[in-house]
Design a protein around this motif. Structure first.
Motif, PDB file in Angstrom:
ATOM      1  N   GLY A 199       2.747 -17.638 -13.949  1.00 45.17           N
ATOM      2  CA  GLY A 199       4.007 -17.043 -14.225  1.00 45.17           C
ATOM      3  C   GLY A 199       4.130 -15.596 -14.884  1.00 45.17           C
ATOM      4  N   LYS A 200       2.782 -15.163 -15.043  1.00 41.29           N
ATOM      5  CA  LYS A 200       2.490 -13.826 -15.585  1.00 41.29           C
ATOM      6  C   LYS A 200       2.898 -12.784 -14.615  1.00 41.29           C
ATOM      7  N   GLU A 201       3.413 -11.658 -15.303  1.00 42.65           N
ATOM      8  CA  GLU A 201       3.540 -10.423 -14.361  1.00 42.65           C
ATOM      9  C   GLU A 201       2.218  -9.762 -13.941  1.00 42.65           C
ATOM     10  N   ARG A 202       2.116  -9.352 -12.947  1.00 44.79           N
ATOM     11  CA  ARG A 202       0.914  -8.630 -12.628  1.00 44.79           C
ATOM     12  C   ARG A 202       1.073  -7.347 -11.698  1.00 44.79           C
ATOM     13  N   ILE A 203       0.236  -6.440 -11.395  1.00 48.21           N
ATOM     14  CA  ILE A 203       0.623  -5.201 -10.956  1.00 48.21           C
ATOM     15  C   ILE A 203      -0.592  -5.104  -9.743  1.00 48.21           C
ATOM     16  N   ALA A 204      -0.316  -5.015  -8.506  1.00 46.59           N
ATOM     17  CA  ALA A 204      -1.647  -4.821  -7.601  1.00 46.59           C
ATOM     18  C   ALA A 204      -1.167  -3.527  -7.070  1.00 46.59           C
ATOM     19  N   PRO A 205      -2.335  -2.485  -7.205  1.00 45.68           N
ATOM     20  CA  PRO A 205      -2.192  -1.244  -6.294  1.00 45.68           C
ATOM     21  C   PRO A 205      -2.606  -1.417  -4.798  1.00 45.68           C
ATOM     22  N   LEU A 206      -1.873  -1.288  -3.854  1.00 42.83           N
ATOM     23  CA  LEU A 206      -2.110  -1.560  -2.570  1.00 42.83           C
ATOM     24  C   LEU A 206      -1.752  -0.275  -1.387  1.00 42.83           C
ATOM     25  N   VAL A 207      -2.497  -0.033  -0.491  1.00 42.08           N
ATOM     26  CA  VAL A 207      -2.460   0.860   0.508  1.00 42.08           C
ATOM     27  C   VAL A 207      -1.315   0.440   1.588  1.00 42.08           C
ATOM     28  N   PRO A 208      -0.002   0.875   1.610  1.00 43.39           N
ATOM     29  CA  PRO A 208       0.999   0.716   2.481  1.00 43.39           C
ATOM     30  C   PRO A 208       0.910   1.312   3.648  1.00 43.39           C
ATOM     31  N   TYR A 209       1.621   0.721   4.653  1.00 46.86           N
ATOM     32  CA  TYR A 209       1.897   1.767   6.003  1.00 46.86           C
ATOM     33  C   TYR A 209       3.464   2.033   5.647  1.00 46.86           C
ATOM     34  N   LEU A 210       3.791   3.256   5.835  1.00 45.05           N
ATOM     35  CA  LEU A 210       5.122   3.603   5.484  1.00 45.05           C
ATOM     36  C   LEU A 210       5.868   4.229   6.815  1.00 45.05           C
ATOM     37  N   GLU A 211       6.964   3.694   7.374  1.00 44.60           N
ATOM     38  CA  GLU A 211       7.557   4.186   8.551  1.00 44.60           C
ATOM     39  C   GLU A 211       9.008   4.162   8.233  1.00 44.60           C
ATOM     40  N   PRO A 218     -11.487   5.255  -4.193  1.00 43.94           N
ATOM     41  CA  PRO A 218     -11.322   4.550  -2.634  1.00 43.94           C
ATOM     42  C   PRO A 218      -9.785   4.890  -2.277  1.00 43.94           C
ATOM     43  N   PHE A 219      -8.881   5.375  -3.106  1.00 41.52           N
ATOM     44  CA  PHE A 219      -7.493   5.524  -2.881  1.00 41.52           C
ATOM     45  C   PHE A 219      -7.272   7.040  -2.687  1.00 41.52           C
ATOM     46  N   GLU A 220      -8.234   7.736  -2.872  1.00 38.92           N
ATOM     47  CA  GLU A 220      -8.134   9.297  -2.654  1.00 38.92           C
ATOM     48  C   GLU A 220      -7.697   9.674  -1.288  1.00 38.92           C
ATOM     49  N   GLY A 221      -6.388  10.401  -1.202  1.00 32.92           N
ATOM     50  CA  GLY A 221      -5.726  11.086  -0.069  1.00 32.92           C
ATOM     51  C   GLY A 221      -4.961   9.904   0.612  1.00 32.92           C
ATOM     52  N   LYS A 222      -4.750   8.692   0.228  1.00 29.92           N
ATOM     53  CA  LYS A 222      -4.095   7.660   0.924  1.00 29.92           C
ATOM     54  C   LYS A 222      -2.659   7.263   0.171  1.00 29.92           C
ATOM     55  N   PRO A 223      -1.730   6.788   1.004  1.00 32.05           N
ATOM     56  CA  PRO A 223      -0.651   6.283   0.172  1.00 32.05           C
ATOM     57  C   PRO A 223      -0.639   5.407  -0.541  1.00 32.05           C
ATOM     58  N   LEU A 224       0.100   5.194  -1.706  1.00 30.59           N
ATOM     59  CA  LEU A 224      -0.538   4.001  -2.620  1.00 30.59           C
ATOM     60  C   LEU A 224       0.908   3.304  -3.122  1.00 30.59           C
ATOM     61  N   VAL A 225       1.163   2.119  -3.312  1.00 33.15           N
ATOM     62  CA  VAL A 225       2.292   1.410  -4.062  1.00 33.15           C
ATOM     63  C   VAL A 225       1.429   0.611  -4.992  1.00 33.15           C
ATOM     64  N   LEU A 226       2.462   0.494  -5.996  1.00 32.51           N
ATOM     65  CA  LEU A 226       2.034  -0.634  -7.029  1.00 32.51           C
ATOM     66  C   LEU A 226       3.172  -1.767  -6.926  1.00 32.51           C
ATOM     67  N   VAL A 227       2.742  -2.839  -6.656  1.00 34.57           N
ATOM     68  CA  VAL A 227       3.610  -4.083  -6.447  1.00 34.57           C
ATOM     69  C   VAL A 227       3.327  -4.939  -7.909  1.00 34.57           C
ATOM     70  N   HIS A 228       4.506  -5.136  -8.324  1.00 35.48           N
ATOM     71  CA  HIS A 228       4.694  -5.775  -9.603  1.00 35.48           C
ATOM     72  C   HIS A 228       5.219  -7.448  -9.013  1.00 35.48           C
ATOM     73  N   HIS A 229       4.224  -8.248  -9.482  1.00 37.78           N
ATOM     74  CA  HIS A 229       4.467  -9.635  -9.035  1.00 37.78           C
ATOM     75  C   HIS A 229       4.359 -10.682  -9.996  1.00 37.78           C
ATOM     76  N   ILE A 230       4.845 -11.860  -9.802  1.00 31.82           N
ATOM     77  CA  ILE A 230       4.611 -12.957 -10.920  1.00 31.82           C
ATOM     78  C   ILE A 230       3.619 -13.873 -10.318  1.00 31.82           C
ATOM     79  N   GLY A 231       2.800 -14.298 -11.292  1.00 33.24           N
ATOM     80  CA  GLY A 231       1.958 -15.319 -10.812  1.00 33.24           C
ATOM     81  C   GLY A 231       2.503 -16.730 -10.214  1.00 33.24           C
ATOM     82  N   ALA A 232       1.992 -17.309  -9.123  1.00 31.66           N
ATOM     83  CA  ALA A 232       2.637 -18.397  -8.748  1.00 31.66           C
ATOM     84  C   ALA A 232       2.264 -19.357  -9.529  1.00 31.66           C
TER      85      ALA A 232
END
Length: 137
Positions: free
Chosen positions: A42-54, A25-39
């Protein structure tokens, strides 16, 4: 582990092996990996997300496919806004900033122009889908 967790692991591996790209589903799309801490965890997680870049700015969207609840990663960013972002081959510290009002609406509309499914996500839910800027630290 869920099928969703398996998909995320695959996307993260592809992203890192290809210098910032993934298939499926990410083919040809911009992608970022966002490292975040569970609210809660407290564990680190990584979310692959389709951003808007400007103009060097990075925006992500808590769409959750138009579900009636925000994704867990959004709650984590609100609780712990100091994060790490991977974009292409670069990793850097950033701060998550939730956009509101006209600024949120303007960026969401721009994302809908380049990724029309985000318009469908908003139509599917009564909540206002949050927009988060990932501001380089």
């Amino acid at each position: 582990m869920t099928a969703f967790d398996d998909m995320n692991r695959t996307v993260i591996r592809e992203f890192r092996e290809s210098g910032g790209h993934a298939g499926g589903p990410f083919e040809g799309k911009p992608l970022v990996l966002v490292h975040h801490i569970g609210a809660k965890s407290g564990k680190e997680r990584i979310a692959p997300l389709v951003p808007y870049l400007e103009d060097g700015r990075i925006f992500v969207f808590a769409s959750k496919g138009g579900a009636d609840t925000n994704p867990d990663w959004y709650h984590n960013l609100v609780a712990h806004p100091d994060i790490t972002v991977e974009l292409g081959t670069e990793a850097f510290p950033a701060t998550a900033r939730v956009l509101t009002g006209a600024e949120r609406d303007e960026i969401y509309a721009k994302q809908v122009q380049v990724e029309p499914q985000f318009g469908e996500y908003q139509r599917k839910t009564s909540r206002v889908i949050p927009v988060v800027e990932l501001v380089r630290a």
